[in-house]
Enzyme design. Sequence first.
Site, PDB file in Angstrom:
ATOM      1  N   GLY A   1       0.840  -1.194   0.000  1.00 17.47           N
ATOM      2  CA  GLY A   1       0.000   0.000   0.000  1.00 17.47           C
ATOM      3  C   GLY A   1       0.873   1.241   0.000  1.00 17.47           C
ATOM      4  O   GLY A   1       2.094   1.148   0.106  1.00 17.47           O
ATOM      5  N   LYS A   2       0.217   2.393  -0.127  1.00 12.09           N
ATOM      6  CA  LYS A   2       0.961   3.656  -0.176  1.00 12.09           C
ATOM      7  C   LYS A   2       1.850   3.847   1.044  1.00 12.09           C
ATOM      8  O   LYS A   2       2.871   4.512   0.983  1.00 12.09           O
ATOM      9  CB  LYS A   2      -0.022   4.826  -0.233  1.00 12.09           C
ATOM     10  CG  LYS A   2      -0.609   5.059  -1.605  1.00 12.09           C
ATOM     11  CD  LYS A   2      -1.321   6.394  -1.625  1.00 12.09           C
ATOM     12  CE  LYS A   2      -2.337   6.417  -2.757  1.00 12.09           C
ATOM     13  NZ  LYS A   2      -3.094   7.655  -2.839  1.00 12.09           N
ATOM     14  N   ARG A   3       1.430   3.285   2.170  1.00 16.38           N
ATOM     15  CA  ARG A   3       2.177   3.549   3.404  1.00 16.38           C
ATOM     16  C   ARG A   3       3.391   2.655   3.577  1.00 16.38           C
ATOM     17  O   ARG A   3       4.135   2.791   4.537  1.00 16.38           O
ATOM     18  CB  ARG A   3       1.258   3.345   4.615  1.00 16.38           C
ATOM     19  CG  ARG A   3       0.181   4.379   4.647  1.00 16.38           C
ATOM     20  CD  ARG A   3      -0.175   4.749   6.079  1.00 16.38           C
ATOM     21  NE  ARG A   3      -1.433   5.483   6.061  1.00 16.38           N
ATOM     22  CZ  ARG A   3      -2.588   4.941   6.383  1.00 16.38           C
ATOM     23  NH1 ARG A   3      -2.636   3.699   6.792  1.00 16.38           N
ATOM     24  NH2 ARG A   3      -3.685   5.639   6.315  1.00 16.38           N
TER      25      ARG A   3
END
Length: 479
Positions: free
Chosen positions: A243-245
């Site tokens: 994911g983006k994180r």
Amino acid sequence: MKTRFAPSPTGYIHIGNVRSAIYPYLLARQNQGTFILRIEDTDQARYVEGATELIEDTLKWLGLDWNEGPIVGGPNAPYFQSERKSHYIDWAKKLIAMGRAYADDTSPEKIQEYRDQCARAKVPYLYRNFRPENPPEWHEGLPLRFKSDPKPRCWHDEVMGDMEAGPEVQDDIILIKADGLPTYNFGHIVDDAEMGVNYVMRGVEYLPSTPNYIALYEALSLEVPKLVSLPHILAPTGGKKLGKRDGAKSVTEYRADGILPEAMLNYLACLGWNDGTEQEIYNKDELIQKFAIDKVQTSGARYDEVKLLWMNGQWIRKIADEQGIDALYERTLDFWPEIAANYDDEYKKQVLSIIYDRLKTLSDLRDMTSYFFVDPTIDLNMVTGNKFLKKFSEEELSTMLQLTVEKLKGADWTQNNLQNLLNQLLEETNKKPAELFSIIRIALSYAPFSPALHLTMEVLGKNIVLARLQKTIAALEND
Ligand code: GLU
């Protein structure tokens, strides 16, 4: 063979999105087939201005040219779903005529009631269990639903193998939304059929919905294309989807950081696929030649940025070694420190030629080359704190530099000669290379790292080298 990449223009190009473009591209090229770019822009709420251009630009950057799609056009234009409304309506009407689709005027509140009811009864919510007996006639503005015929279904996925699903996962899915546009579930089936796509490659997240797609193909008497589910890209720690994180940047950011398109393509193609050999570096032609669906792995592939950076370093060297420094230099133009703007191309090429084999990204040039363009700020802590230099007094260090100045003053400024003179100095001063060369290197660069000393000196030129040595001598003496 016809394959496609069908992104939604949401503005952010995730690593996984790009991999979903690479495999169908490789397969189409390998089979002299057609690779289609189709923009799935029916979700107006998620639409981001400029996102389509970003997709096009990213594909071009990676060298993934499409045969049909935006810009190039093609026999199945338009390639934007938002411009194909009448196509979906035509197919929807066929389903209505067959009694396989019906208007849905259930209010959101009512739907919530159904859901709550199912939750209380601890049974899964399926709309078809609440299918109205007398739905209104369909007109635009009302959602249209598929009238499913749930039954056990089997199909073959080219990566995941033979699959089967029971009736419990099949429902009356929405085909046309209240805004008149199709859902992904319906739109892609119509488009793939009309465009003649026979290999549908997409993320494995679409696998659970596949029984509904099979039911639709059947209802529309369409041949089911080959279905290919691509495994997830997992976070570096494994276990969950990237994911983006998780530290992975968007492709746009990697590009801005100086990742080469060849490296990005190479890295992503090998994320979840390998040809069974130890080979790690592939150019596009080799990927086209070697890619094989049956070697796409079924489990998720772990994203590893360190590997991407390593691969980029390999590609930087490969371009310099195979195409020459001029070719590599052309790629670096946006990545030099600002102060380099006053210097000519020839000088920057010289700098590049001695530093390129240390670069991981092109933007490393910004941090690693400033002392070639501007005198570094003297920081005696770097001298006295250096692990090889700690044991010397400032006077001894100054003497080492003075002897260096004497030696270099009248020198013929070629790398061979500089190398010889530095070796002579080692003998004459009776110092170890790590000692003598560290003090000279620091005086010239005040950087944590620099290329081989004789090369750095040759590029900097005699005047600058002598002046910088003198400056540090003065600083040591005045300390
Ligand atoms: N528009 C879908 C997405 O961006 C495409 C899925 C597919 O390739 O069919 O996820």
